[in-house]
Write an enzyme that holds these catalytic residues in place. Structure first.
Site, short mmCIF file in Angstrom:
data_model
loop_
_atom_site.label_atom_id
_atom_site.label_comp_id
_atom_site.label_asym_id
_atom_site.label_seq_id
_atom_site.Cartn_x
_atom_site.Cartn_y
_atom_site.Cartn_z
N TRP A 93 1.28 -1.05 -0.28
CA TRP A 93 0.10 0.03 0.06
C TRP A 93 0.72 1.26 -0.16
O TRP A 93 0.49 2.08 -0.78
CB TRP A 93 -1.02 0.00 1.53
N ASP A 94 2.01 1.40 0.89
CA ASP A 94 2.51 2.56 0.54
C ASP A 94 3.75 2.30 -0.83
O ASP A 94 3.81 3.63 -0.96
CB ASP A 94 4.36 1.97 1.40
N PHE A 95 3.91 1.82 -1.61
CA PHE A 95 4.10 2.10 -2.76
C PHE A 95 3.09 2.30 -4.02
O PHE A 95 3.71 3.38 -4.37
CB PHE A 95 4.75 0.55 -3.24
N GLY A 103 2.48 5.90 -3.23
CA GLY A 103 3.48 6.56 -3.62
C GLY A 103 3.34 6.93 -5.12
O GLY A 103 3.35 7.79 -5.93
#
Length: 414
Positions: free
Chosen positions: A163-165, A168
């Site tokens: 989810w972070d990537f 981003g």
């Protein structure tokens, strides 16, 4: 490295994964990304894993091709310099809270066409990180062996902060959208991208949210089987474990031919009164019987021969590798144009580094650039962006408001 965004400068005030990823993707397309951190480094500056010298390999790879400015962000003067840098530049990516010193209002007060992209936790302001958002999404309770009891089985959280990537990447897209809007209208934009909304929204976009409401219950665990189609891991005679997938008629036919199972498949079709060439549904609903046939064929031959035939028949497959094996695989890394030669990394450790994920045949791709040392560009940026004289910068350095490069600092086991 491409130079398609060489006319774009971005201030990035961030930490951890999602926000630095947004800046990284822009930098790999040629944007000048100036990361501003506290003089001792941001919260992620010594994120595990560290080299023996104390340099974070995570920080090094998420901040390639960027410039670094180090300011005392706990002081009023350092914070004012940061806001001024963002306003002079015109666009800022951050994951600082909206109610921090770097609010959109504070930047827009100095520039009315200011663009800010702010990565948040949840839409209502609650804090979140990838691993907690993932817990809320339901995916960890969908993962695991099929035979596990759904009432008592533990969740399985994935190790990749996906989810972070994704956040981003979506934040970089949001920035491009705001830039396009400003070019067309002259207006700035405040863009807020909640990590939690990216996760739940992706769940909805995939059809999973609608599926759960329609069925009125959770989906069962499937182990390594693919939901709604034919695919699973198998093990060869020599112990190699590999994954196959068949989502198209061509892929299904290729697997049947490569495994040499046409006869038992035809017999099963006759027994069940189905046509496995008719699509995903009959293959998925009868997957266990099919898995037995394919596993019996797999364990009768070594992987080298199976993979040769699967490749010849255009199958979609891949054998399982550990991270360490993947890092040394020539097809994945050494012979992959995604990777370039090791730049002069702050860690001093040499290893392949990525270029942009996008391959643009009509454009020259440069070699990967190194990450900066913390504060490496403080003087350059303050002079060029804010017009400060060398004397004024020296006073700020002496006062501890600005830090120069930490290249020669001893950061071992901070």
């Amino acid at each position: 490295m491409y130079q398609l965004l060489s006319d774009l400068s971005i201030i990035e005030v961030s930490s951890f994964v999602a926000s630095p990823t947004a800046g990284l993707y822009c930098a790999q397309m040629g944007a000048e990304v100036i990361r501003v951190d506290h003089t001792a480094g941001g919260l992620d500056y010594d994120r595990y894993m560290l080299t023996k010298e104390g340099r974070s390999l995570s920080w090094e790879n998420l901040n390639r091709a960027k410039k670094s400015v180090a300011l005392d962000l706990r002081s009023d003067e350092g914070r004012e310099l940061c806001v001024e840098l963002a306003a002079k530049t015109g666009q800022c990516i951050t994951n600082l809270p909206e109610k921090s010193f770097l609010s959109h209002a504070a930047m827009a007060a100095k520039r009315d066409d200011m663009i800010s992209v702010r990565i948040m936790g949840w839409h209502d302001g609650r804090q979140a990180m990838d691993f907690t958002v993932n817990a809320a999404s339901g995916y960890p309770l969908m993962t695991g062996p099929e035979e596990w009891d759904p009432e008592t089985a533990p969740p399985i959280s994935q190790p990749l902060p996906a989810w972070d990537f994704i956040t981003g990447a979506y934040s970089a897209f949001s920035l491009m959208t705001a830039l396009h809007h400003r070019t067309a209208t002259g207006h700035g934009s405040e863009m807020r991208v909640p990590l939690g909304d990216v996760a739940i929204g992706t769940m909805a976009n995939s059809g999973t949210l609608a599926e759960m409401l329609y069925r009125g219950s959770d989906r069962q665990r499937l182990g390594n089987a693919i939901w709604g189609a034919f695919g699973r891991d198998f093990q060869s005679k020599d112990g190699k474990r590999f994954m196959v997938a068949a989502l198209t008629p061509k892929q299904w036919t290729g697997l049947v031919e490569a495994f040499i199972v046409a006869e038992p498949i035809a017999a099963l079709e006759k027994e069940l009164g189905v046509d496995f060439n008719a699509g995903d549904r009959p293959r998925f609903e009868n997957r266990h019987r099919l898995f037995d046939i394919f596993q019996a064929a797999a364990e009768a031959e070594d992987y080298a021969e199976l993979s040769r035939r699967m490749a010849a028949h255009g199958c979609t497959f891949e054998h399982y590798r550990s991270h360490y094996e993947a890092a040394q695989d020539p097809d994945l890394v050494a012979n992959n144009p995604l990777f370039g030669p090791s730049p002069a990394n702050p860690s001093g450790f040499e290893y392949p580094a990525t270029r942009s994920f996008a391959n643009l045949p009509e454009h020259e791709v440069g070699d990967p650039a190194p990450a900066p040392y913390l504060g490496q560009h403080s003087e350059e940026v303050l002079a060029d962006r804010l017009g400060l004289s060398s004397g004024a910068i020296a006073k700020l350095v002496d006062a501890g408001t600005v830090a120069r490069s930490d290249k020669n600092a001893n950061y071992e086991y901070r």
